[in-house]
Design a protein around this motif. Structure first.
Motif, mmCIF file in Angstrom:
data_model
loop_
_atom_site.group_PDB
_atom_site.id
_atom_site.type_symbol
_atom_site.label_atom_id
_atom_site.label_comp_id
_atom_site.label_asym_id
_atom_site.label_seq_id
_atom_site.Cartn_x
_atom_site.Cartn_y
_atom_site.Cartn_z
ATOM 1 N N VAL A 95 42.512 44.970 51.788
ATOM 2 C CA VAL A 95 42.267 44.612 50.394
ATOM 3 C C VAL A 95 43.125 43.406 50.030
ATOM 4 C CG1 VAL A 95 42.402 45.409 47.992
ATOM 5 C CG2 VAL A 95 41.740 47.010 49.803
ATOM 6 N N ASP A 96 42.523 42.433 49.366
ATOM 7 C CA ASP A 96 43.260 41.271 48.867
ATOM 8 C C ASP A 96 43.962 41.702 47.590
ATOM 9 O OD1 ASP A 96 44.224 38.757 48.281
ATOM 10 O OD2 ASP A 96 42.288 37.955 47.645
ATOM 11 N N VAL A 97 45.249 42.014 47.708
ATOM 12 C CA VAL A 97 46.004 42.627 46.620
ATOM 13 C C VAL A 97 47.248 41.801 46.316
ATOM 14 C CG1 VAL A 97 47.218 44.149 48.234
ATOM 15 C CG2 VAL A 97 47.008 44.826 45.853
ATOM 16 N N SER A 98 47.624 41.750 45.050
ATOM 17 C CA SER A 98 48.844 41.030 44.677
ATOM 18 C C SER A 98 50.062 41.814 45.121
ATOM 19 C CB SER A 98 48.901 40.829 43.154
ATOM 20 O OG SER A 98 49.214 42.055 42.502
ATOM 21 N N PRO A 105 61.246 47.144 32.714
ATOM 22 C CA PRO A 105 62.154 48.005 33.463
ATOM 23 C C PRO A 105 61.789 49.480 33.264
ATOM 24 C CG PRO A 105 63.213 47.199 31.484
ATOM 25 C CD PRO A 105 61.888 46.511 31.573
ATOM 26 N N GLY A 106 62.162 50.282 34.222
ATOM 27 C CA GLY A 106 61.931 51.719 34.104
ATOM 28 C C GLY A 106 60.640 52.160 34.751
ATOM 29 N N ASP A 107 60.503 53.461 34.835
ATOM 30 C CA ASP A 107 59.326 54.053 35.458
ATOM 31 C C ASP A 107 58.075 53.688 34.666
ATOM 32 O OD1 ASP A 107 57.968 55.527 37.348
ATOM 33 O OD2 ASP A 107 58.450 57.474 36.474
ATOM 34 N N GLY A 108 57.045 53.247 35.357
ATOM 35 C CA GLY A 108 55.794 52.867 34.709
ATOM 36 C C GLY A 108 55.661 51.383 34.451
ATOM 37 N N GLY A 109 56.660 50.602 34.814
ATOM 38 C CA GLY A 109 56.633 49.178 34.507
ATOM 39 C C GLY A 109 56.289 48.260 35.653
ATOM 40 N N THR A 110 55.865 48.810 36.805
ATOM 41 C CA THR A 110 55.544 47.979 37.971
ATOM 42 C C THR A 110 54.068 48.119 38.308
ATOM 43 O OG1 THR A 110 57.793 48.240 38.795
ATOM 44 C CG2 THR A 110 56.153 47.466 40.369
ATOM 45 N N PHE A 111 53.411 46.968 38.555
ATOM 46 C CA PHE A 111 51.969 46.934 38.785
ATOM 47 C C PHE A 111 51.628 46.034 39.962
ATOM 48 C CE2 PHE A 111 52.646 47.890 34.384
ATOM 49 C CZ PHE A 111 51.618 48.751 34.013
ATOM 50 N N LEU A 112 50.464 46.274 40.554
ATOM 51 C CA LEU A 112 49.822 45.321 41.456
ATOM 52 C C LEU A 112 48.365 45.244 41.029
ATOM 53 C CD1 LEU A 112 48.001 47.065 43.670
ATOM 54 C CD2 LEU A 112 50.229 47.436 44.687
ATOM 55 N N HIS A 113 47.663 44.212 41.511
ATOM 56 C CA HIS A 113 46.293 43.979 41.056
ATOM 57 C C HIS A 113 45.384 43.599 42.213
ATOM 58 C CE1 HIS A 113 48.914 43.277 37.561
ATOM 59 N NE2 HIS A 113 47.941 43.866 36.900
ATOM 60 N N PHE A 114 44.111 43.948 42.070
ATOM 61 C CA PHE A 114 43.085 43.536 43.024
ATOM 62 C C PHE A 114 41.740 43.538 42.318
ATOM 63 C CE2 PHE A 114 43.201 48.146 43.414
ATOM 64 C CZ PHE A 114 41.858 48.500 43.443
ATOM 65 N N LYS A 115 40.750 42.964 42.972
ATOM 66 C CA LYS A 115 39.379 42.972 42.455
ATOM 67 C C LYS A 115 38.465 43.569 43.509
ATOM 68 C CE LYS A 115 39.831 39.269 39.158
ATOM 69 N NZ LYS A 115 39.287 38.024 38.635
ATOM 70 N N ASP A 116 37.390 44.204 43.048
ATOM 71 C CA ASP A 116 36.387 44.699 43.983
ATOM 72 C C ASP A 116 35.499 43.526 44.396
ATOM 73 O OD1 ASP A 116 34.356 44.342 42.040
ATOM 74 O OD2 ASP A 116 34.060 46.485 41.715
ATOM 75 N N PRO A 117 34.557 43.713 45.317
ATOM 76 C CA PRO A 117 33.742 42.587 45.786
ATOM 77 C C PRO A 117 32.933 41.883 44.690
ATOM 78 C CG PRO A 117 33.547 44.419 47.304
ATOM 79 C CD PRO A 117 34.300 44.924 46.105
ATOM 80 N N ASP A 118 32.680 42.556 43.554
ATOM 81 C CA ASP A 118 31.944 41.933 42.456
ATOM 82 C C ASP A 118 32.843 41.249 41.449
ATOM 83 O OD1 ASP A 118 28.960 42.613 42.704
ATOM 84 O OD2 ASP A 118 29.959 44.493 43.187
#
Length: 143
Positions: A95-98, A105-118
């Motif tokens: 998967v092409d993911v960031s 800061p703190g729990d719940g504050g970290t993310f990554l992102h991706f897109k599906d083929p569409d």
């Protein structure tokens, strides 16, 4: 009365390609893959551990009778207990993911992102408390 969100319709252009992506790249289980009419096919997939599924398909109308444009959904979100492990798994699956990004800061504050083929946009949020407290226990109002 409980009101549970259990299905989200995600608009895609090629059902087989999208099913394969969600199943093979993201590890979603295929719950249903059926043609309900000659013009309409639905595929329901569920992320591991989730109480909510997605539905993709051909000619699935919105409540106003139209169909949504493939790739038009942004902000769909999955939650994991370990974002580094999730990132490594997605990269391993192709998967092409960031990279994970801490936005607060703190729990719940970290993310990554991706897109599906569409082009539908997904976020993955790290919420470490999920390792010990499932969502249904964390939000249940006390009696």
């Amino acid at each position: 009365m409980d009101w549970t969100l259990e299905v989200i319709v995600v608009p895609v252009g090629d059902v087989d390609r999208a099913r394969d992506f969600y199943r093979d790249k993201l590890g979603f289980a295929v719950d249903v893959d059926t043609r309900v009419t000659e013009q309409t096919r639905i595929v329901q997939l569920t992320p591991p551990g989730s109480g909510c599924s997605i539905v993709i398909g051909e000619n699935i109308p919105t409540p106003d009778g139209r169909t949504s444009e493939p790739g038009s959904y942004m902000g769909l979100q999955l939650v994991v207990a370990d974002i580094k492990a999730a990132h490594a798994e997605l990269v391993e699956r192709g998967v092409d993911v960031s990279a994970p990004i801490e936005v607060a800061p703190g729990d719940g504050g970290t993310f990554l992102h991706f897109k599906d083929p569409d082009g539908n946009g997904w976020a993955v949020q790290e919420y470490r408390v999920r390792a010990t407290t499932p969502l249904y226990e964390a939000i249940r109002p006390s009696d």
